[in-house]
Design a protein around this motif. Structure first.
Motif, PDB file in Angstrom:
ATOM      1  N   CYS A 301      30.554  -5.038  15.095  1.00  0.00           N
ATOM      2  CA  CYS A 301      30.712  -5.701  13.797  1.00  0.00           C
ATOM      3  C   CYS A 301      30.308  -4.768  12.656  1.00  0.00           C
ATOM      4  O   CYS A 301      31.007  -4.669  11.640  1.00  0.00           O
ATOM      5  CB  CYS A 301      29.869  -6.971  13.749  1.00  0.00           C
ATOM      6  SG  CYS A 301      30.524  -8.343  14.727  1.00  0.00           S
ATOM      7  N   VAL A 302      29.175  -4.073  12.825  1.00  0.00           N
ATOM      8  CA  VAL A 302      28.708  -3.157  11.793  1.00  0.00           C
ATOM      9  C   VAL A 302      29.696  -2.000  11.634  1.00  0.00           C
ATOM     10  O   VAL A 302      30.022  -1.590  10.511  1.00  0.00           O
ATOM     11  CB  VAL A 302      27.292  -2.647  12.119  1.00  0.00           C
ATOM     12  CG1 VAL A 302      26.859  -1.590  11.106  1.00  0.00           C
ATOM     13  CG2 VAL A 302      26.299  -3.811  12.130  1.00  0.00           C
ATOM     14  N   ALA A 303      30.171  -1.455  12.753  1.00  0.00           N
ATOM     15  CA  ALA A 303      31.111  -0.339  12.700  1.00  0.00           C
ATOM     16  C   ALA A 303      32.404  -0.723  11.993  1.00  0.00           C
ATOM     17  O   ALA A 303      33.055   0.122  11.361  1.00  0.00           O
ATOM     18  CB  ALA A 303      31.409   0.156  14.116  1.00  0.00           C
ATOM     19  N   GLU A 304      32.782  -1.997  12.093  1.00  0.00           N
ATOM     20  CA  GLU A 304      34.022  -2.463  11.471  1.00  0.00           C
ATOM     21  C   GLU A 304      33.799  -2.974  10.047  1.00  0.00           C
ATOM     22  O   GLU A 304      34.700  -3.529   9.424  1.00  0.00           O
ATOM     23  CB  GLU A 304      34.620  -3.588  12.321  1.00  0.00           C
ATOM     24  CG  GLU A 304      35.007  -3.146  13.722  1.00  0.00           C
ATOM     25  CD  GLU A 304      36.487  -3.285  13.970  1.00  0.00           C
ATOM     26  OE1 GLU A 304      37.245  -2.544  13.312  1.00  0.00           O
ATOM     27  OE2 GLU A 304      36.863  -4.107  14.812  1.00  0.00           O
ATOM     28  N   GLY A 305      32.561  -2.831   9.540  1.00  0.00           N
ATOM     29  CA  GLY A 305      32.278  -3.266   8.185  1.00  0.00           C
ATOM     30  C   GLY A 305      32.093  -4.761   8.039  1.00  0.00           C
ATOM     31  O   GLY A 305      32.272  -5.315   6.946  1.00  0.00           O
ATOM     32  N   ALA A 306      31.743  -5.424   9.147  1.00  0.00           N
ATOM     33  CA  ALA A 306      31.544  -6.877   9.109  1.00  0.00           C
ATOM     34  C   ALA A 306      30.102  -7.204   9.477  1.00  0.00           C
ATOM     35  O   ALA A 306      29.832  -8.031  10.345  1.00  0.00           O
ATOM     36  CB  ALA A 306      32.517  -7.572  10.062  1.00  0.00           C
ATOM     37  N   GLY A 307      29.173  -6.545   8.804  1.00  0.00           N
ATOM     38  CA  GLY A 307      27.766  -6.727   9.108  1.00  0.00           C
ATOM     39  C   GLY A 307      27.263  -8.144   8.910  1.00  0.00           C
ATOM     40  O   GLY A 307      26.255  -8.535   9.510  1.00  0.00           O
ATOM     41  N   GLU A 308      27.966  -8.913   8.088  1.00  0.00           N
ATOM     42  CA  GLU A 308      27.524 -10.301   7.855  1.00  0.00           C
ATOM     43  C   GLU A 308      27.731 -11.180   9.087  1.00  0.00           C
ATOM     44  O   GLU A 308      27.210 -12.302   9.153  1.00  0.00           O
ATOM     45  CB  GLU A 308      28.264 -10.907   6.667  1.00  0.00           C
ATOM     46  CG  GLU A 308      29.744 -11.208   6.890  1.00  0.00           C
ATOM     47  CD  GLU A 308      30.663 -10.002   6.767  1.00  0.00           C
ATOM     48  OE1 GLU A 308      31.886 -10.177   6.861  1.00  0.00           O
ATOM     49  OE2 GLU A 308      30.135  -8.883   6.566  1.00  0.00           O
ATOM     50  N   LEU A 309      28.454 -10.676  10.092  1.00  0.00           N
ATOM     51  CA  LEU A 309      28.735 -11.464  11.291  1.00  0.00           C
ATOM     52  C   LEU A 309      27.763 -11.192  12.441  1.00  0.00           C
ATOM     53  O   LEU A 309      27.882 -11.814  13.498  1.00  0.00           O
ATOM     54  CB  LEU A 309      30.166 -11.195  11.777  1.00  0.00           C
ATOM     55  CG  LEU A 309      31.296 -11.545  10.804  1.00  0.00           C
ATOM     56  CD1 LEU A 309      32.642 -11.202  11.418  1.00  0.00           C
ATOM     57  CD2 LEU A 309      31.240 -13.016  10.419  1.00  0.00           C
ATOM     58  N   VAL A 310      26.826 -10.290  12.263  1.00  0.00           N
ATOM     59  CA  VAL A 310      25.948  -9.932  13.375  1.00  0.00           C
ATOM     60  C   VAL A 310      25.041 -11.101  13.724  1.00  0.00           C
ATOM     61  O   VAL A 310      24.701 -11.931  12.880  1.00  0.00           O
ATOM     62  CB  VAL A 310      25.099  -8.675  13.056  1.00  0.00           C
ATOM     63  CG1 VAL A 310      25.985  -7.495  12.710  1.00  0.00           C
ATOM     64  CG2 VAL A 310      24.084  -8.956  11.969  1.00  0.00           C
ATOM     65  N   TYR A 311      24.645 -11.143  14.984  1.00  0.00           N
ATOM     66  CA  TYR A 311      23.715 -12.157  15.468  1.00  0.00           C
ATOM     67  C   TYR A 311      22.265 -11.699  15.294  1.00  0.00           C
ATOM     68  O   TYR A 311      21.407 -12.466  14.870  1.00  0.00           O
ATOM     69  CB  TYR A 311      23.978 -12.461  16.937  1.00  0.00           C
ATOM     70  CG  TYR A 311      25.293 -13.151  17.219  1.00  0.00           C
ATOM     71  CD1 TYR A 311      25.897 -13.958  16.255  1.00  0.00           C
ATOM     72  CD2 TYR A 311      25.935 -13.002  18.440  1.00  0.00           C
ATOM     73  CE1 TYR A 311      27.103 -14.594  16.500  1.00  0.00           C
ATOM     74  CE2 TYR A 311      27.134 -13.640  18.711  1.00  0.00           C
ATOM     75  CZ  TYR A 311      27.716 -14.431  17.739  1.00  0.00           C
ATOM     76  OH  TYR A 311      28.910 -15.063  17.997  1.00  0.00           O
ATOM     77  N   ALA A 312      21.992 -10.445  15.656  1.00  0.00           N
ATOM     78  CA  ALA A 312      20.621  -9.924  15.606  1.00  0.00           C
ATOM     79  C   ALA A 312      20.261  -9.527  14.176  1.00  0.00           C
ATOM     80  O   ALA A 312      20.095  -8.339  13.850  1.00  0.00           O
ATOM     81  CB  ALA A 312      20.461  -8.747  16.567  1.00  0.00           C
ATOM     82  N   VAL A 313      20.128 -10.511  13.304  1.00  0.00           N
ATOM     83  CA  VAL A 313      19.896 -10.248  11.883  1.00  0.00           C
ATOM     84  C   VAL A 313      18.517  -9.630  11.634  1.00  0.00           C
ATOM     85  O   VAL A 313      18.272  -9.097  10.544  1.00  0.00           O
ATOM     86  CB  VAL A 313      20.039 -11.542  11.060  1.00  0.00           C
ATOM     87  CG1 VAL A 313      21.481 -12.031  11.081  1.00  0.00           C
ATOM     88  CG2 VAL A 313      19.094 -12.626  11.574  1.00  0.00           C
TER      89      VAL A 313
END
Length: 371
Positions: A301-313
């Protein structure tokens, strides 16, 4: 009458509430399905209590005995096998018992956990009871995986859906830990409130750390560290703890067993202990691999620029470090590798060889990507 735990599940409320007394006419069989930790057991026990208290002189006393699991007209069945339910689990407790009239109530209620785990022989025996139940019999089957329940079983039950609990609702129940960590545990649990509480504990902290370390050692090509052995150690510890608990129960129960039946009871108890150890070990290993899979998913998710979707916040900096310079396609393939290994554990493959092979493949796929 309101059933405990049902407010969070509109579909379950819509199906079960009209079946309750005084006007209700409950079905002979229900299939409660939905993710683990969503409250199926809680609602099943409350529903059983409602059925058994109907017409009772002292409904409160009946409900209390149901809650303790001591009511003679309630039978609660769990699979004895490490990965399946055997015919012996239901033959006498359900199939034979369902032909006998109730002891005290107007009904007999049978709650069967792990309906998806029935082997063919057990399913065939259960099918006969589902097809021709006595009018006083009500069966409640529970499953976390409706798709794995045999169609012949599922088609004879009224389905009751339990949806995943919102992560915000789960996080609000986790007291005494940092807000970010509570949110992370809730998200990683994927709607399972019990799992979220486990992840929030010290045991859960260790499980998360072990899973993350396993993935990160592959990312940095640290094959010599054998980090996969740590996952086995965690699983073996869980199995040993379950075995000790089963052994303590056996010792307590043996005190009430007649001396002439003691040897048979000890033999059966030892077999049950081994199955409990295997089941707990497999479940712990499956959980750590799932956490490893979710870590890689977060890195993706972070690599694709979608950091807002991560679970381990609560671990965003580490995720950003792991995602730096990574190709999304390879990360996606890595997620699939972990998921495939996790599913293979149910096939009784060698756990050690499966983990070693996974570590090798992840390192080959991801470990030399960043120069």
């Amino acid at each position: 009458m309101a059933l405990a735990g049902i407010d969070a599940h509109p579909h379950a409320r819509a199906v079960l509430t009209p079946a309750l007394a005084p006007q209700g006419s409950p079905s002979h069989a229900y299939l409660f399905h939905g993710p683990p930790g969503t409250g199926k057991r809680t609602v099943a026990r409350a529903f059983a209590a409602a059925l058994l208290t109907d017409g009772a002189r002292d409904p409160g006393a009946v409900a209390e005995r149901v809650a303790r699991g001591t009511h003679p007209d309630l039978t609660w069945v769990t699979p004895s096998g490490a990965a399946e339910m055997h015919v012996g689990d239901i033959e006498e407790p359900v199939v034979a018992a369902a032909t006998r009239t109730p002891f005290e109530s107007a009904r007999r209620v049978f709650v069967i956990e792990g309906a998806d785990a029935m082997n063919d022989q057990a399913a065939n025996r259960m099918l006969k009871t589902l097809e021709e139940p006595a009018p006083f019999v009500h069966l409640v089957l529970l499953t976390d995986r409706r798709e794995d329940v045999l169609p012949t079983i599922a088609s004879r039950c009224q389905h009751v859906r339990f949806d995943p609990l919102p992560s915000a609702r789960i996080a609000a129940r986790l007291e005494g830990i940092e807000p970010d960590r509570a949110e992370a545990c809730a998200r990683l649990a994927l709607g399972d409130a019990r799992l979220a509480a486990r992840l929030a504990s010290e045991e859960g902290r260790a499980l998360r750390a072990g899973a993350e370390d396993f993935v990160r050692s592959a990312l940095r090509a640290a094959s010599g560290e054998r980090r996969w052995s740590g996952l086995l150690e965690v699983a073996q510890a869980a199995g040993a703890a379950a075995g000790e608990q089963a052994g303590e129960r056996l010792e307590r129960e043996l005190e009430m067993v007649p001396s002439k039946e003691r040897k048979r009871y000890e033999r059966e108890g030892s077999e049950a202990r081994r199955r409990a150890e295997r089941r707990a070990r497999t479940q712990a290993l499956e959980l750590t691999l799932r956490l490893a899979e979710l870590w890689l998913r977060d890195v993706l998710c972070v690599a694709e620029g979608a950091g807002e979707l991560v679970y381990a916040v609560d671990r965003k900096e580490d995720l950003e470090h792991d995602a730096s310079g990574r190709e999304a396609a390879r990360l996606r393939e890595g997620v699939e590798l972990v998921a495939d290994t996790r599913l293979r554990l149910a096939l009784n493959v060698s756990e050690e060889l499966a983990l070693e092979a996974l570590a090798y493949r992840l390192e080959r796929l991801l470990g030399r990507e960043v120069q």
